[in-house]
Design a protein around this motif. Structure first.
Motif, short mmCIF file in Angstrom:
data_model
loop_
_atom_site.label_atom_id
_atom_site.label_comp_id
_atom_site.label_asym_id
_atom_site.label_seq_id
_atom_site.Cartn_x
_atom_site.Cartn_y
_atom_site.Cartn_z
N ARG A 159 52.52 11.08 2.58
CA ARG A 159 52.46 10.60 1.21
C ARG A 159 51.18 9.78 1.06
N LEU A 160 50.63 9.80 -0.13
CA LEU A 160 49.41 9.02 -0.39
C LEU A 160 49.80 7.60 -0.78
N ARG A 161 49.16 6.65 -0.13
CA ARG A 161 49.40 5.24 -0.42
C ARG A 161 48.11 4.60 -0.93
N CYS A 162 48.23 3.63 -1.83
CA CYS A 162 47.05 2.96 -2.38
C CYS A 162 47.31 1.47 -2.54
N LEU A 163 46.24 0.71 -2.39
CA LEU A 163 46.22 -0.71 -2.73
C LEU A 163 45.38 -0.87 -4.00
N PRO A 164 45.41 -2.03 -4.65
CA PRO A 164 44.62 -2.21 -5.87
C PRO A 164 43.11 -2.13 -5.60
N TYR A 165 42.41 -1.50 -6.51
CA TYR A 165 40.95 -1.50 -6.46
C TYR A 165 40.41 -2.86 -6.86
N PHE A 166 41.13 -3.54 -7.77
CA PHE A 166 40.69 -4.86 -8.22
C PHE A 166 41.90 -5.74 -8.49
N TYR A 167 41.65 -7.04 -8.50
CA TYR A 167 42.69 -8.03 -8.75
C TYR A 167 42.21 -9.00 -9.84
N ILE A 168 43.04 -9.23 -10.84
CA ILE A 168 42.83 -10.36 -11.75
C ILE A 168 43.55 -11.53 -11.10
N ILE A 169 42.80 -12.49 -10.58
CA ILE A 169 43.40 -13.49 -9.69
C ILE A 169 43.73 -14.82 -10.37
N GLY A 170 43.31 -15.06 -11.59
CA GLY A 170 43.66 -16.34 -12.21
C GLY A 170 42.77 -16.64 -13.39
N GLN A 171 43.01 -17.79 -13.97
CA GLN A 171 44.01 -18.78 -13.66
C GLN A 171 45.14 -18.77 -14.70
N PRO A 172 46.28 -19.45 -14.41
CA PRO A 172 47.37 -19.47 -15.39
C PRO A 172 46.94 -20.15 -16.68
N LYS A 173 47.45 -19.63 -17.79
CA LYS A 173 47.13 -20.10 -19.14
C LYS A 173 45.63 -20.01 -19.42
N CYS A 174 44.99 -19.01 -18.85
CA CYS A 174 43.54 -18.82 -19.06
C CYS A 174 43.22 -17.45 -19.63
N GLY A 175 44.19 -16.79 -20.22
CA GLY A 175 43.92 -15.52 -20.88
C GLY A 175 44.10 -14.30 -20.01
N THR A 176 44.78 -14.42 -18.87
CA THR A 176 44.96 -13.24 -18.01
C THR A 176 45.84 -12.18 -18.68
N THR A 177 46.82 -12.61 -19.46
CA THR A 177 47.67 -11.64 -20.16
C THR A 177 46.87 -10.84 -21.18
N ASP A 178 46.02 -11.52 -21.92
CA ASP A 178 45.18 -10.84 -22.90
C ASP A 178 44.24 -9.85 -22.22
N LEU A 179 43.65 -10.27 -21.12
CA LEU A 179 42.75 -9.39 -20.38
C LEU A 179 43.51 -8.18 -19.83
N TYR A 180 44.69 -8.41 -19.31
CA TYR A 180 45.54 -7.34 -18.78
C TYR A 180 45.84 -6.31 -19.87
N GLU A 181 46.22 -6.78 -21.06
CA GLU A 181 46.59 -5.87 -22.14
C GLU A 181 45.39 -5.07 -22.63
N ARG A 182 44.22 -5.67 -22.68
CA ARG A 182 43.03 -4.94 -23.12
C ARG A 182 42.60 -3.91 -22.07
N LEU A 183 42.66 -4.30 -20.80
CA LEU A 183 42.27 -3.36 -19.74
C LEU A 183 43.18 -2.15 -19.70
N ARG A 184 44.44 -2.33 -20.05
CA ARG A 184 45.39 -1.21 -20.03
C ARG A 184 45.00 -0.13 -21.03
N LEU A 185 44.20 -0.48 -22.02
CA LEU A 185 43.77 0.50 -23.03
C LEU A 185 42.64 1.38 -22.54
N HIS A 186 42.02 1.02 -21.41
CA HIS A 186 40.94 1.86 -20.87
C HIS A 186 41.55 3.10 -20.23
N PRO A 187 41.06 4.28 -20.54
CA PRO A 187 41.68 5.53 -20.03
C PRO A 187 41.62 5.68 -18.52
#
Length: 489
Positions: free
Chosen positions: A160-188
Motif C-alpha cells: 500500500r502507498l503511504r504518505c506524510l504531509p508535504y507541508f505543515y501549518i505549524i502555528g500559532q493559535p489564534k493567528c489565522g491558521t483556520t482562515d489559511l487552512y480554509e483558503r488553501l483547501r480551495l486550491h485544486p
C-alpha cells in the motif's frame, strides 16, 4: 432518661463520624500535598518559579519592575540538537515504519509499505482518529470499501502507498491558521487533512486526551500509533497511486494545520523519562527533521499585544478559551499573576527552560509563552533551513489575502491558478473571526497593554532581527511606512 441516652448516643456517633471525616480529609490533603510536591520535583527543576501572593493592591510601579526584570534576564542561547541515533533509540518504531528515502517521482513524501495480515479485515476499524471524529469515521468507511483497489503487487508482495504531509501549518493559535487552512483547501492541487488539527506530533503520539492538552502531573493514556496518523493521508495516497500506475506525474500535495506544532512540547517529559535537565533534550522538530529533512512549514504570527481589535493574540486567546467571568479586569489580573510567575522562573533558570516548563505553563492563567515566537522559531531553525519556513504576519494576511496566498503558493511550489480561482480564494470571507460577545467586552486596559508591550518587546525585536523584517516588531510607526511585507520566501 431514655431520650437523654439516645441523644448522647447520637452525639457520640456524630463526634465519631466527624473525627473519622477529619482523618479522611487530612489524609486527602496529605495526598494532595505529596502529589503536588512530586509534580513539582519530578519535572526537573520545575519548582523554578515563586508563586507570588496575589495582592489586590500590587502597585503599577511594582508590576513595571517585574516586566523590566524579565527583560533584563532575557538571553537567547543556542540549543543542543540531538543526534539522529538518539532519536531512533527513543522512537524505534517510528523510524522502522518511515523509510530514509521517499519515491523520487512523487512530490509528497510517499513510499510503498508491505501489507501484512488479513486484507479482508477493515484496515481503519481500530483507528483512534476515526473513533474520536465522526467525520473521519465516515471517510474511513468509504476508504475501507475501496481498500483492495488501492493495493499493488511488487515482487509477489501486496503493498500500500503511504504518505506524510508535504507541508505543515505549524502555528500559532489564534493567528489565522483556520482562515489559511480554509483558503488553501480551495486550491485544486492541495489536500488538507480532516480534522484540521490532528495534533499528532505534539500530543496524540504521546497521550490520548479529549481536550488535546497534556496537563502537568497527568500520566499518558493510549497513544495514537503512527499508522493511525498515516491513515489520515490515505485519500491523497490513493490519488498519487493512480498517477503512478498511469505513468503520469501528480502535482497534488498534502498538508495538515495543527497550530500546536510550533510551540507545544509539554509532553516531552512523559515520553523521555526524568533523567535529564530542565530543558527538553528533544523537540517535535527534531523528529520531523530526522524523518522529513525536506519538509516545508508555514507559521502565521500575530501581534501578541493589542494595538487594535484585529491584532491582539493574547487577548484573543483569553477571550476564545476563557470560560466565564471574562472581562478586561479579569484579563489584567491574570496577566499580572502570570508575569510574576514567569519572572520567578527566570530567577533560577534560563529562558528556554521557562518557556518549555510544563508546570509553569499550566500554572499561568494566560498563555504568555505562546507569544514568545522567536524562542520557538530559533529552535526550528536549529533543525531546518530558513528557506523551509515561511513566516507570515496575520495583519498582512488579513489586509491583503491575495498577496499572502500568492506568497504561500510560490513557497509550496504550486502552479499558476486561473483568475477565477484566485478570486475565489482571496475573496473568501475570513474564518474563525472574533465572536460578537467577545467584541462587546471591549479592549484590554491601557496598563495591561503597557505591561505586555514591555514584556514582549525584546522578543519581538529579536524576531525582527532573525527574520530581517522590521514589521515583526509590530511597531505601528514602522508598519505604517511600509506598504507591504518583505518577501523572504
Amino acid at each position: 432518661m431514655m431520650c437523654e441516652f439516645v441523644s448522647s448516643a447520637v452525639d457520640l456517633k456524630h463526634r465519631s463520624s466527624c473525627i473519622q471525616c477529619s482523618k479522611v480529609c487530612g489524609f486527602i490533603l496529605l495526598l494532595v500535598f505529596i502529589t503536588a510536591s512530586y509534580m513539582l520535583s519530578s519535572e526537573r527543576k520545575t519548582l523554578l518559579f515563586a508563586l507570588y501572593p496575589l495582592e489586590e493592591d500590587l502597585s503599577e510601579d511594582a508590576l513595571r519592575d517585574v516586566v523590566r526584570s524579565i527583560a533584563a534576564k532575557v538571553r537567547f542561547r543556542a540549543r543542543r540538537v540531538p543526534d539522529v541515533s538518539e532519536l531512533i533509540r527513543l522512537e524505534e518504531h517510528m523510524f522502522s515504519v518511515v523509510p530514509q528515502h521517499f519515491l523520487p517521482e512523487v512530490k509528497n513524501p510517499c513510499w510503498f509499505e508491505e501489507l501484512r495480515g488479513n486484507v479482508s479485515t477493515d484496515p481503519y476499524g481500530s483507528n483512534l482518529f476515526g473513533r474520536s471524529f465522526r467525520q473521519i469515521q465516515l471517510i474511513f468507511e468509504q476508504l475501507s470499501g475501496s481498500f483492495r483497489q488501492r493495493l499493488t503487487r511488487h515482487d509477489g508482495k501486496l503493498q500500500r502507498l503511504r504518505c506524510l504531509p508535504y507541508f505543515y501549518i505549524i502555528g500559532q493559535p489564534k493567528c489565522g491558521t483556520t482562515d489559511l487552512y480554509e483558503r488553501l483547501r480551495l486550491h485544486p492541487d492541495v489536500r488538507l487533512t480532516l480534522p484540521k488539527e490532528p495534533h499528532w506530533w505534539t500530543r496524540k503520539r504521546l497521550v490520548c486526551v479529549c481536550a488535546g492538552i497534556i496537563r502537568s502531573g497527568e500520566r499518558p493514556h493510549t497513544r495514537f500509533p503512527l499508522d493511525h496518523y498515516l491513515d489520515l493521508f490515505d485519500p491523497v495516497a490513493f490519488q498519487v497511486l493512480q498517477s503512478l500506475l498511469g505513468n503520469s506525474s501528480s502535482s497534488i500535495i498534502t498538508g495538515e494545520a495543527s497550530a500546536s506544532t510550533m510551540w507545544d512540547n509539554n509532553g516531552w517529559l512523559y515520553l523521555h523519562g526524568n533523567s535529564t535537565g530542565a530543558e527538553p533534550p528533544w523537540l517535535v522538530q527534531d523528529f520531523i527533521g530526522a524523518l522529513q529533512p525536506e519538509a516545508r512549514f508555514i507559521a502565521v504570527l500575530r501581534d501578541p499585544v493589542e494595538r487594535s481589535e484585529v491584532t491582539a493574540r493574547l487577548y484573543s486567546d483569553y477571550l476564545y478559551f476563557g470560560t466565564s467571568n471574562k472581562s478586561a479586569l479579569d484579563f489584567h489580573q491574570k496577566v499580572c499573576e502570570s508575569l510574576r510567575m514567569f519572572e520567578g522562573c527566570l530567577r533560577d533558570a534560563g529562558l528556554r527552560a521557562c518557556v518549555y516548563n510544563g508546570t509553569l505553563n499550566h500554572a499561568m492563567s494566560v498563555r504568555l509563552q505562546v507569544g514568545l515566537y522567536v524562542v520557538f522559531l530559533l529552535d526550528w531553525l536549529s533543525v531546518f533551513s530558513r528557506d523551509q519556513l515561511l513566516v507570515l504576519r496575520l495583519e498582512d494576511h488579513a489586509s491583503n489575502p491575495a498577496l499572502s496566498m500568492n506568497r504561500i503558493f510560490r513557497f509550496l511550489r504550486l502552479g499558476a491558478l486561473s483568475d477565477h480561482r484566485q478570486r475565489q480564494i482571496s475573496k473568501r470571507p475570513a474564518s474563525n473571526t472574533r465572536r460578537a460577545s467577545d467584541r462587546d467586552l471591549g479592549p484590554m486596559r491601557p496598563v495591561t497593554r503597557e505591561l505586555l508591550t514591555v514584556f514582549y518587546s525584546p522578543f519581538n525585536q529579536k524576531l525582527a532581527e532573525v527574520l530581517r523584517d522590521e514589521t515583526f516588531t509590530w511597531d505601528t510607526h514602522i508598519t505604517s511606512r511600509l506598504r507591504e511585507p518583505v518577501d523572504h520566501s
